[in-house]
Enzyme design. Structure first.
Site, short mmCIF file in Angstrom:
data_model
loop_
_atom_site.label_atom_id
_atom_site.label_comp_id
_atom_site.label_asym_id
_atom_site.label_seq_id
_atom_site.Cartn_x
_atom_site.Cartn_y
_atom_site.Cartn_z
NE ARG A 1 -3.67 31.77 89.30
CZ ARG A 1 -4.83 32.73 88.97
NH1 ARG A 1 -6.17 31.99 89.39
NH2 ARG A 1 -4.59 33.82 88.41
CE1 TYR B 1 10.04 10.50 85.39
CE2 TYR B 1 9.18 12.38 84.51
CZ TYR B 1 8.96 10.99 85.37
OH TYR B 1 8.07 11.00 86.18
CG ASP C 1 15.02 16.04 85.35
OD1 ASP C 1 15.35 16.33 86.43
OD2 ASP C 1 13.97 15.75 84.83
C1 LIG Z 1 10.16 11.81 89.11
C2 LIG Z 1 11.05 12.63 88.03
C3 LIG Z 1 10.45 13.56 87.59
C4 LIG Z 1 9.09 13.89 87.64
O1 LIG Z 1 8.75 14.41 88.75
P1 LIG Z 1 7.21 13.94 89.44
O2 LIG Z 1 7.11 14.96 90.87
O3 LIG Z 1 7.01 12.59 89.47
O4 LIG Z 1 6.44 14.42 88.44
C5 LIG Z 1 11.09 14.41 86.44
N1 LIG Z 1 12.31 13.99 86.21
C6 LIG Z 1 13.00 13.09 86.78
C7 LIG Z 1 14.37 12.63 86.60
C8 LIG Z 1 12.35 12.12 87.73
O5 LIG Z 1 13.06 11.10 88.16
#
Ligand SMILES: *Cc1c(COP(=O)(O)O)cnc(C)c1O
Length: 392
Positions: free
Chosen positions: A59, A112, A184
């Site tokens: 893990r 998001y 992000d």
């Molecule tokens: C798609 C996305 C996520 C989430 O990613 P997943 O792997 O689909 O959970 C987070 N932030 C942004 C800007 C995204 O486009």
């Protein structure tokens, strides 16, 4: 012993992407092996009791996971990376690792949507308050920071609406008040935006998108600097988040072509975006790489490239006309997610859930420009606009 590719001196970002994580390659093979494992055995009772060996339990990761962590940390310009089973779980794991009951989070209104949902449900229940701010707030964020503000959460460009944020100004204000800045960075990746040199303390990325590049893996990562590493390591370990070694391997493999793919996505996206600007059906394009677009100056100052995802606001049209345009497209698939080699399109309307800003531009489309010949994409969209006009 054969010379390892990883022994070569690091140089440009392109070359770094080809070499990242290869210190884990063995026996002369170019790539690191895929380790499948849960139990790791110890040679002595003392070693078992002291847990003093490099790998303890599946893990916590195998050499395959370590190779990808090392590679992502390097590409994002951070000191350590922690893998999570999806991009969303990287966001939620990071927030849970940092925020405590009584804390206040400032989050961009362009976030998001599932990240917003997590804050308004789970974090709210745990006693963490989230307040949304306009993405273009810049240094004005100082006026919203409270003594208990723990995190200023940013994302750029904004999900679907593509706003660029003034990260250095936001970071300076957050740090002056003792808050951490989280970003992000999925759209640009570390290849086109170095978050840590713009004041970010924690990065979350959906490797599902461009790192993978082939629409076949879900994976996320949290990247830290030296100061935030321990906080995230503790939370990530305690929450039991882990991912499969095959998925980690596929992301590592995707990274070898990240540079060449991103440049090609940008080149194609610019061709299609400029063509769209010339169309009478289009009101405006939300793509910071275009000089006419909002956010272009900040993008030019802070980014070293743009990727294949942008949005378009159309002139007013009936919903049936938009449906007819989209359903007849042959090269553009309709679906969530993006970052793969293929072109995609979705209609979007964030007006019902935005709380700090208004969004009333309709109809709006989000396009992901893939690696197809842009002339073919333009042919497909031209036929789409003909259907739109025929239905209006
Ligand atoms: C798609 C996305 C996520 C989430 O990613 P997943 O792997 O689909 O959970 C987070 N932030 C942004 C800007 C995204 O486009």
């Amino acid at each position: 012993m054969a010379k390892k590719f990883s022994d070569l001196a690091p140089s440009t970002p392109q070359t770094k992407l080809l070499k990242a994580g290869l210190t884990f390659s063995e026996h002369g093979f170019v790539n690191p092996a895929v380790y499948h494992g849960s139990t790791v055995q110890f040679a002595t009772v003392a070693a078992l009791r002291e847990r003093k060996q490099q790998y303890i339990y599946g893990r916590d990761g195998t050499p395959t996971h370590r190779a990808l962590e090392e590679a992502i940390a390097e590409v994002e310009g951070g000191k350590a990376a922690f893998l999570c089973p999806s991009g969303l779980s990287a966001i939620t794991t990071a927030l849970l690792s940092v925020a405590s009951a009584g804390d206040h989070i400032l989050m961009t209104d362009s976030v998001y949507r599932p990240a917003r949902h997590f804050c308004m449900t789970v974090l709210k229940r745990l006693g963490v308050e989230t307040e949304f701010y306009p993405p273009d707030i810049g240094a004005g964020i100082a006026g919203l920071i409270r003594p208990n503000t723990r995190i200023v959460y940013t994302e750029q460009p904004g999900s679907q609406t593509m706003e660029i944020q003034d990260l250095p100004a936001i970071s300076a204000a957050a740090h002056a008040a003792g808050a951490l800045v989280m970003l992000d960075n999925t759209w640009a990746t570390g290849r086109f935006f170095n978050a840590f040199s713009h004041g970010v303390d924690i990065v979350a990325t959906a490797a599902t998108k461009y790192y993978c590049g082939h629409s076949d893996v879900m994976l996320g990562a949290i990247i830290t600097n030296d100061e935030t590493r321990k906080l995230i390591a503790t939370g990530h370990h305690a929450l039991g988040s882990c991912s499969g070694p095959d998925d980690a391997y596929l992301i590592l493999r995707g990274m070898r072509t990240l540079d060449i793919r991103l440049k090609h996505h940008m080149e194609n996206a610019l061709v299609v975006a400029r063509w769209l600007q010339s169309r009478p059906e289009v009101d405006r394009i939300l793509y910071p790489a275009l000089p006419e677009a909002e956010g272009h100056d900040l993008w030019k100052r802070d980014f070293s490239g743009a990727t294949g995802l942008f949005s378009v606001v159309l002139k007013p049209a009936a919903d049936e006309a938009v449906v007819s345009m989209l359903e007849g497209l042959e090269l553009f698939g309709m679906g969530y997610s993006w970052g793969g080699y293929e072109s995609l399109v979705i209609p979007f309307d964030p007006s019902s859930y935005r709380s700090a800003t208004e969004w009333c531009a309709q109809p709006s489309l989000r396009l992901h420009i893939g690696l197809e010949d842009p002339a073919d994409l333009i042919t497909d969209l031209t036929a789409g606009f003909e259907r739109l006009a025929a239905t209006c």
